[in-house]
Design an enzyme around this catalytic site. Structure first.
Site, short mmCIF file in Angstrom:
data_model
loop_
_atom_site.label_atom_id
_atom_site.label_comp_id
_atom_site.label_asym_id
_atom_site.label_seq_id
_atom_site.Cartn_x
_atom_site.Cartn_y
_atom_site.Cartn_z
N LYS A 116 0.80 -1.22 0.00
CA LYS A 116 0.00 0.00 0.00
C LYS A 116 0.84 1.28 0.00
CE LYS A 116 -4.37 -1.61 1.95
NZ LYS A 116 -4.14 -3.04 1.82
N GLU A 200 -2.38 6.93 7.88
CA GLU A 200 -3.08 7.71 6.87
C GLU A 200 -4.21 8.48 7.53
OE1 GLU A 200 -3.54 5.99 2.61
OE2 GLU A 200 -5.44 5.64 3.62
N ARG A 293 -7.14 -7.85 -9.62
CA ARG A 293 -7.90 -9.07 -9.86
C ARG A 293 -9.33 -8.71 -10.21
NH1 ARG A 293 -11.00 -8.83 -5.33
NH2 ARG A 293 -10.02 -8.09 -3.41
#
Length: 445
Positions: A116, A200, A293
């Site tokens: 990430k 974050e 995906r």
């Protein structure tokens, strides 16, 4: 076109992929664990191979067993579905090194977006908006505290290698951060083998909106609209709809353009999803992560854009052009998906068991993608997803009305299930208005 396809997955997504493969004349091969021998996907495949005991590490995540099954059946390609090995870059590399076709993005793209922090930095460099946060892992608790002080509370503490809503915690102050940091780090080490943690900015009242992208065989990346994914429990989705009732034409243009830039930044091929957080107060959106995906909620995009995403995946993997015109794909109507899970509808705790009754709803605009049927046993070894109830129509109002009738008609007896939750949600005025956010379920509970 690929001629034979091994589906390295189970349940509803295996059935979904097998259905498209057979429609295209592709020989469909299933692999299954001992726990899944009686499930519908095994019987529906042209060929099925037992690959191990119920423990997914010894079956659906067992790369050697899956590759051996591919070799023994003469499979030409492997489709990983979602979950299990679908975002495992090493497996993708091994598949291709074995001379097989990998139906998904290449290993480099999976690697680039799997971390990430690396993904955030790549997106920022590509001009995709990212939320305030760390550009490197918080090496220890002191580093996390320092980072949070600079970002401002509340903050989200996230496993850098996580996904699917797992490995996250919210800290409203330093005391909470000290608890959440240790918790998330331990979880990440246990689940992902990587304890890296990022800090974050946390937005308490936001919407979760994602964009479906498709990297074509000719190198172009196209965006196929957005999906609203704000009905969640424990950061995991329960309902998805497209188009989002919160997205204006101007915002849609910005979202889709950013998603295309995200895909182009990693030379993306095949299906993927760019997930964002949207602040309806400021109309700002921020990159959250990219899922390399096929998504669980892909059917809502299929309806709105009139395509079969699994077929498009197979065409990209075969080096073929898409079935649609990338320069003239336009959305129509509205679609909504509800995830029918084997779980308590109040606390959402798993509830396995034998399915004594299974009656699926039917009618115009009703589609059910199920992994089980009457007489099957829902075991505790895998995800609790039983089926996806997909409702389509000309307008959101029509979809809501059809969904109410379909939920009332869906009969499941045996394992606990969350069908009653959807009946409650569809009567909820906040949800019906379209003006809701990711805290809607907590407000209902």
């Amino acid at each position: 076109m690929i001629e034979s396809l091994l589906v390295a997955n189970r349940g509803e997504i295996a059935r979904r992929i097998i259905r498209t493969a057979k429609r295209l004349g592709i020989r469909a091969i299933a692999v299954y664990s001992e726990a899944d021998a009686d499930l519908p996907f095994v019987a529906e495949a042209d060929e099925a191979v037992l690959i191990g005991p119920p423990n997914p590490a010894l079956s659906y995540r067992n790369t050697e067993a899956i590759l051996a099954a591919a070799k023994s059946t003469g499979a030409q390609a492997i489709h990983p579905g979602y979950g299990f090995l679908s975002e495992n870059a090493e497996f993708a590399r091994t598949v291709e090194a074995s001379g097989l076709i990998w139906v998904g993005p290449d290993a480099d793209a999976i690697t680039a977006m799997g971390d990430k922090i690396n993904a955030r930095n790549l997106m920022a460099a590509a001009g995709v908006p990212v939320a305030p946060g760390t550009t490197d892992p918080a090496a220890d608790l002191d580093a996390a505290v320092s980072a949070a002080a600079g970002i401002g509370y509340p903050v989200m503490v996230k496993a850098a290698a996580g996904g699917g809503g797992m490995g996250m915690g919210v800290a409203v102050d330093e005391a909470a951060l000290r608890t959440e940091y240790d918790k998330v780090r331990a979880f990440a080490e246990r689940m992902f083998g990587d304890g890296s943690v990022l800090i974050e900015r946390y937005f308490p009242r936001v919407r979760h909106i994602e964009v479906q992208i498709l990297g074509l065989a000719d190198g172009r990346v196209v965006a196929l609209g957005e999906r609203e994914c704000s009905v969640q429990r424990r950061n995991q989705k329960l309902v998805e709809e497209s188009p989002s009732p919160a997205v204006s034409p101007e915002l849609r243009a910005r979202l889709l353009a950013a998603a295309v830039r995200a895909g182009e930044a990693v030379d993306y091929r095949n299906a993927g999803t760019v997930e964002c957080l949207f602040d309806p107060t400021t109309e700002d959106f921020f990159f959250l992560e990219m899922n390399t995906r096929l998504q669980v909620e892909h059917p809502v995009t299929e309806y709105v854009y009139g395509i079969d995403l699994v077929e498009e995946q197979l065409r990209v993997a075969s080096g073929l052009a898409p079935t649609f015109d990338p320069d003239a794909s336009t959305p129509r109507g509205h679609a909504m998906e509800m995830r029918i899970n084997a779980e308590d509808p109040k606390r959402f705790l798993p509830g396995p068991g034998v399915i004594r009754t299974w009656v699926e709803p039917t009618g115009e605009g009703v589609r059910v993608d199920s992994g089980y049927t009457e007489g099957n046993t829902v075991t505790p070894f895998y995800d609790s997803l039983l089926a996806k109830l997909i409702i389509t129509g000309a307008t959101r109002e029509q979809v809501l009305d059809r969904a109410r009738d379909a939920v009332a008609a869906f009969q499941i007896e045996g394992p606990k299930n969350n069908v009653p939750f959807f009946a409650e949600l569809l009567e909820n005025e906040e949800f019906r208005s379209g003006v809701y956010d990711t805290a809607i379920v907590s407000r209902m509970r």
